[in-house]
Design a protein around this motif. Structure first.
Motif, PDB file in Angstrom:
ATOM      1  N   VAL A  93      11.825 -10.498  26.800  1.00  0.00           N
ATOM      2  CA  VAL A  93      12.598 -11.723  27.038  1.00  0.00           C
ATOM      3  C   VAL A  93      12.750 -12.440  25.704  1.00  0.00           C
ATOM      4  N   TRP A  94      13.657 -13.436  25.663  1.00  0.00           N
ATOM      5  CA  TRP A  94      13.953 -14.136  24.417  1.00  0.00           C
ATOM      6  C   TRP A  94      13.594 -15.614  24.517  1.00  0.00           C
ATOM      7  N   GLY A  95      13.070 -16.136  23.439  1.00  0.00           N
ATOM      8  CA  GLY A  95      12.819 -17.566  23.292  1.00  0.00           C
ATOM      9  C   GLY A  95      13.558 -18.078  22.066  1.00  0.00           C
ATOM     10  N   LEU A  96      13.938 -19.336  22.098  1.00  0.00           N
ATOM     11  CA  LEU A  96      14.710 -19.948  21.018  1.00  0.00           C
ATOM     12  C   LEU A  96      14.086 -21.285  20.628  1.00  0.00           C
ATOM     13  N   VAL A  97      13.979 -21.526  19.317  1.00  0.00           N
ATOM     14  CA  VAL A  97      13.624 -22.844  18.802  1.00  0.00           C
ATOM     15  C   VAL A  97      14.777 -23.297  17.914  1.00  0.00           C
ATOM     16  N   THR A  98      15.359 -24.447  18.241  1.00  0.00           N
ATOM     17  CA  THR A  98      16.541 -24.923  17.525  1.00  0.00           C
ATOM     18  C   THR A  98      16.137 -25.751  16.305  1.00  0.00           C
ATOM     19  N   GLN A  99      17.173 -26.201  15.562  1.00  0.00           N
ATOM     20  CA  GLN A  99      16.951 -27.033  14.385  1.00  0.00           C
ATOM     21  C   GLN A  99      16.336 -28.382  14.749  1.00  0.00           C
ATOM     22  N   GLU A 100      16.433 -28.778  15.999  1.00  0.00           N
ATOM     23  CA  GLU A 100      15.809 -30.009  16.468  1.00  0.00           C
ATOM     24  C   GLU A 100      14.427 -29.774  17.064  1.00  0.00           C
TER      25      GLU A 100
END
Length: 578
Positions: free
Chosen positions: A364-371
């Motif tokens: 599965v995929w996780g994302l951490v944004t610039q915020e």
């Protein structure tokens, strides 16, 4: 004075006339206008000829752009001058299906690709690793912004040893047992002052649960040989107490040979992973890794044949003494040499859940944004083995389900297209086997563990407060025979190869929706300004887009962002929410 005398004085005070004026003076007044008109007409004619000659020498486009040209007035309604082109520049590094990134970027018309990765004025960079990124240049400016796809300190979770350290600290702080979420793990780093303690802790645990207890003399000999791999003799406080380990029953089986995994800490996609079932093999492997272990390359094609298909002949280890990987093709320049001083020793799950008698894991995929907002992608996929599960440690294709390895099995794709299944496929399988389990519950457990991982590095992943970074992580989970979820590892640069119809549908949408939360926020499209705002913290809304996705996924609307918000790692934002 008479009139004639006055006239004479006036004439004498005037300026002297030139010869032409004198000539006109002497002639009749009726002739002068006719002569002047003829001269002017002749002069205009000559001027017109010279202008036409100059125009014939000019390019045709120049004449069209000249408002004084006779052709411009006739065609001015047909001609539309080209506006000054404004574009943002992006750079995509080589490898890991970089063509897909370019395809997703091609949908954003204000972006233009550049091949100059060294330029400071590249607005977006996508690479497999952060090598070459100048994080100190990621500053807030009205005139310039650059976004990169890796955090400066992403290794805090993508490195196997750092992951277990951070998770252990987080669980200890919240009075949790880290080994309720990830398999029993030991970090052996021969450059670390705690190495001697960790070796002793592992050996005590190994001896405690071994089906056949090793002799005390053998244990001392193994410890001496392992300690000989580091030059500095670190001493630990004798008052330190060794942690008493509890091992879940799913890690032990009566039919097993007592299996463990040895993993170099800085590799992914299954590279370098070794399985051992005795201490002698462990000592030998550690020594070989430190000297340089030849890797059997699993993801390279044979240039001599030009084939794009994986090798068809791979011997099975079942019932034969031959190496099951002997036909795996090598790189044209020879095999890679893997060197490592740091390892993770992890207990093998000896009672795994199976699909039609074959082992599998879940990506599965996780994302951490610039915020520093953390997201979970709502779909993942199951990676299956090509061969029936056994406790024979010699057959790589039984135990390691990474596509980079499985695609070289003779049975690759025989049971599932690309050895991959969707969550819905797995739910259907459970139902067919009368196994009571809701896949949605498994997904919720994976989300909880991902949120735990992200929280464990809340203050570390962007320690320098760089602007602007984001990252997509690949999380690998495995299920045991009781359908319990276990976190195996976290990968930076997760594979985005479209190796099956399922991934051809999921991965482009996953990337495009991630760019909508990162790239399109920082660089809104010019023609259709991006009006989307980030969802509230600790809620799980569906983000509506003004335009439909160019990458449809069955079961999801095109105007829905498939990334689900888990929460924010930004302390300032959390405090503001409170």
């Amino acid at each position: 004075m008479n009139l004639s005398e006055e006239s004479t004085i006036t004439v004498e005070n005037r300026r002297p006339r030139n010869k032409t004026e004198t000539k006109f003076k002497s002639q009749s007044p009726q002739i002068k206008p006719q002569f002047t008109q003829s001269q002017l007409q002749h002069k205009k004619s000559k001027t017109k000829e010279r202008v036409q000659q100059k125009q014939e020498l000019l390019p045709n486009v120049t004449r069209k752009l000249n408002p004084k040209s006779t052709s411009f007035s006739k065609k001015r309604n047909q001609f539309k001058p080209t506006p000054q082109e404004f574009c943002l520049k992006y750079y995509v590094g080589w490898g890991n299906n970089e063509a897909l990134i370019k395809r997703v970027m091609s949908k954003r018309t204000q972006w233009k690709e550049t091949t100059d990765s060294s330029s400071m004025f590249v607005n977006f960079k996508w690479q497999q690793s952060e090598r070459g990124y100048r994080y100190e240049r990621l500053i807030v400016s009205q005139n310039y912004k650059q976004l990169v796809n890796h955090f400066e300190h992403h290794r805090e979770i993508s490195n196997k040893s750092y992951l277990i350290k951070n998770l252990s600290q987080y669980c200890e702080k919240h009075k949790l047992n880290v080994f309720d979420y990830t398999p029993l793990t030991f970090v052996i780093d021969f450059s670390d002052e705690n190495c001697d303690y960790n070796i002793t802790q592992f050996l005590k645990t190994y001896e405690q649960f071994a089906p056949k207890k090793p002799l005390a003399k053998q244990m001392l000999d193994v410890k001496r040989r392992l300690r000989g791999n580091f030059s500095n003799s670190y001493q630990r406080d004798s008052s330190s107490q060794f942690q008493k380990i509890q091992m879940n029953n799913t890690f032990l089986s009566e039919d097993s040979t007592y299996m463990w995994l040895l993993k170099p800490t800085f590799l992914n996609r299954g590279r370098g992973i070794q399985i051992f079932d005795n201490l002698e093999t462990l000592v030998k492997l550690v020594s070989e890794f430190q000297e340089g272990l030849k890797e059997k390359t699993l993801n390279q094609k044979d240039e001599s044949s030009g084939e794009e298909d994986p090798p068809k002949q791979v011997q099975s280890a079942q019932g034969t003494k031959k190496d099951p990987n002997q036909y795996i093709r090598q790189q044209p320049s020879g095999p890679c040499i893997i060197k490592s001083q740091s390892f993770v020793i992890q207990k093998y799950i000896e009672r795994p859940a199976l699909i039609n008698k074959r082992k599998f894991d879940i990506r599965v995929w996780g994302l951490v944004t610039q915020e520093l907002d953390a997201y979970f992608f709502q779909e993942g996929y199951i990676r299956t083995s090509s061969e029936d599960f056994t406790y024979n440690i010699e057959n790589t294709f039984v135990h390691l389900t990474n596509n980079a390895i499985q695609k070289y099995s003779k049975n690759y794709g025989e049971f599932e297209d690309g050895n991959q299944l969707s969550f819905k496929n797995y739910q259907d399988y459970l139902k067919s086997q009368n196994i009571v389990c809701n896949v949605e519950d498994l997904i919720n457990k994976m989300k909880e563990r991902i949120w735990m991982v992200f929280n464990s590095v809340r203050s570390k992943i962007n320690f320098e407060d760089r602007k602007y970074c984001f990252e997509i992580f690949g999380f690998d989970f495995i299920l045991d025979a009781d359908q319990e979820v276990w976190l195996i590892e976290v990968n930076t640069n997760p594979c985005i190869e479209e190796s099956s119809p399922l991934l051809k549908m999921y991965i482009p949408r996953m990337l495009d929706d991630a760019f909508k939360l990162t790239l399109d926020i920082l660089f809104p499209p010019q023609q259709q300004p991006h009006k989307q705002s980030l969802p509230s913290i600790y809620q799980l809304p569906q983000i509506k887009e003004e335009t439909h996705s160019d990458f449809p996924v069955i079961g999801y609307p095109n105007d829905e962002n498939m990334w689900m918000l888990l929460g924010s790692l930004n302390d300032r934002k959390v405090k503001k929410k409170k």
